[in-house]
Motif scaffolding. Structure first.
Motif, PDB file in Angstrom:
ATOM      1  N   GLU A 234     -24.026  -0.504  42.613  1.00  0.00           N
ATOM      2  CA  GLU A 234     -23.818  -1.724  44.144  1.00  0.00           C
ATOM      3  C   GLU A 234     -24.072  -0.651  45.416  1.00  0.00           C
ATOM      4  O   GLU A 234     -25.111  -1.830  46.063  1.00  0.00           O
ATOM      5  N   ASN A 235     -24.362   0.110  45.381  1.00  0.00           N
ATOM      6  CA  ASN A 235     -25.591   0.972  46.598  1.00  0.00           C
ATOM      7  C   ASN A 235     -26.654   1.058  46.092  1.00  0.00           C
ATOM      8  O   ASN A 235     -27.553   0.007  47.286  1.00  0.00           O
ATOM      9  N   LYS A 238     -27.426  -2.950  47.270  1.00  0.00           N
ATOM     10  CA  LYS A 238     -27.978  -3.420  48.853  1.00  0.00           C
ATOM     11  C   LYS A 238     -28.681  -2.426  49.303  1.00  0.00           C
ATOM     12  O   LYS A 238     -28.846  -2.725  50.463  1.00  0.00           O
ATOM     13  N   HIS A 239     -29.279  -1.715  48.750  1.00  0.00           N
ATOM     14  CA  HIS A 239     -30.126  -0.782  49.703  1.00  0.00           C
ATOM     15  C   HIS A 239     -31.572  -0.129  49.290  1.00  0.00           C
ATOM     16  O   HIS A 239     -32.924  -0.113  49.856  1.00  0.00           O
ATOM     17  N   LEU A 288     -24.926   4.344  53.302  1.00  0.00           N
ATOM     18  CA  LEU A 288     -24.207   4.971  51.584  1.00  0.00           C
ATOM     19  C   LEU A 288     -22.979   6.795  52.081  1.00  0.00           C
ATOM     20  O   LEU A 288     -23.021   6.266  51.119  1.00  0.00           O
TER      21      LEU A 288
END
Length: 373
Positions: A234-235, A238-239, A288
């Motif tokens: 997911e990180n 997202k990033h 994060l």
């Protein structure tokens, strides 16, 4: 106190790394619980983790005029750490037979197994009641709304796909709640990660996202804490997603000796050295920190202090997260099976001792008859 009648010892003691936890038998009144460890042999066993069989009071670390003349000191080991000792004291050195050694070692293994089971239970309770609840509370509401909006738009353009995604969405959140109270298999964790990715793929399209999983089949039954891999994927979405082009995320799981290594990597925007170094800080400006620290802390809770989570990243090239789970490539027996096997071993030792005693009695009787003749 329960162990003493099972041996030829005149006293039995249990210690942690600093103090006596329990003492029964000879001089029990002068060795109460909470007394500091006094014998150098006990400190040596705690230091090197080796079982000691000692035949003089000097070797034990006691005065020469004491009644205790011999001892067996067994380390109590949890994982790779010595947490204490189990000690058997004898009046004479010749009271220590091979049977006494086997019994002492067997009881030491049994206590170590029980301690390991208790430690695991405590770690599991901590992980599920605190860390996991904290992680679940951080499930991104934007992900929820975005997924619902994606499904809503597909109802008009691709009803069949919308129906499939809606069913998968229900399964995803049901498993999110179900997996909050116990460890799960690596296969189930990866299945949940794939399900999560499919929602993001429906949102961004295959021109922007790709996902690959390469896990050794032999490791799929390995038990892991839930939400071990998903927050990392997911990180990445997202990033790490670039403003243009495709982001490819790869998850690998392989054995490295006795350890299992899980690697989550991406070819996204990467991070600076400073950001990477501070990634586990909750106050990290990237957003994060909380999820990453949570995964790291739960790894320590489940796999012990030797577990590792290492971030490496190159700005403009991508990021790699390496999770090392020590000892997980082995297939350890359950505590119950270990205790059962140990009990059987002790029964066998006792049987052999009884058989040896019977043979000795027959030999003595034969010698007595020959003497009379």
């Amino acid at each position: 106190r329960l162990l003493l009648p099972s041996t030829a010892a005149i006293a039995v003691a249990v210690t942690d790394k600093e103090q006596i936890l329990g003492y029964a038998g000879y001089e029990e009144d002068v060795n109460p619980s909470g007394t500091d460890i006094r014998t150098h042999a006990t400190h040596a066993t705690i230091a090197d983790g080796k079982m000691r069989v000692l035949f003089t009071s000097e070797d034990i670390g006691l005065p020469s005029d004491t009644t205790i003349r011999a001892a067996i000191i067994v380390p109590l080991v949890v994982g790779s750490r010595v947490e204490g000792t189990l000690k058997f004291y004898y009046r004479r050195a010749n009271h220590i037979s091979e049977t006494q050694k086997s019994i002492a070692q067997g009881f030491g293994q049994l206590l170590s197994t029980q301690m390991a089971a208790a430690a695991l239970e405590e770690q599991t309770k901590l992980a599920t009641s605190m860390e996991l609840k904290a992680l679940q509370s951080q499930i991104n509401p934007h992900f929820l709304f975005n997924t619902i909006n994606t499904i809503a738009s597909l109802i008009r353009t691709d009803p069949n796909k919308a129906r499939v995604l809606l069913r998968e969405f229900a399964v995803f959140y049901r498993r999110t709640l179900e997996d909050s109270t116990e460890r799960i298999s690596l296969a189930r964790e990866l299945d949940q990660v794939q399900r999560y990715f499919n929602f993001e793929l429906a949102r961004f399209g295959d021109a922007r996202l790709a996902f690959e999983v390469n896990a050794s089949p032999a490791l799929l039954d390995m038990m892991v804490p839930p939400f071990l891999v998903q927050p990392l994927v997911e990180n990445a979405i997202k990033h790490a997603m670039p403003s243009e082009g495709k982001l490819t995320i790869t998850v690998r799981a392989d054995a490295d000796g006795d350890d299992v290594v899980i690697v989550v990597s991406d070819d996204g925007v990467g991070m600076t050295e400073e950001t990477c170094a501070n990634i586990t800080q909750v106050e990290s400006s990237t957003g994060l920190g909380i999820a990453v620290k949570n995964v790291h802390d739960r790894m320590i809770g489940f796999f012990g202090p030797d577990a590792q989570m290492v971030y490496t990243s190159v700005l403009g090239e991508g990021t790699q997260v390496t999770l090392r789970c020590p000892g997980c490539a082995k297939a350890p027996a359950s505590a119950a099976a270990s205790a059962e096997a140990l009990a059987a071993s002790l029964d066998e030792v006792a049987g052999e001792a009884a058989e040896s005693a019977e043979k000795a009695a027959r030999n003595n009787a034969t010698m007595a008859e020959l003497t009379e003749l």
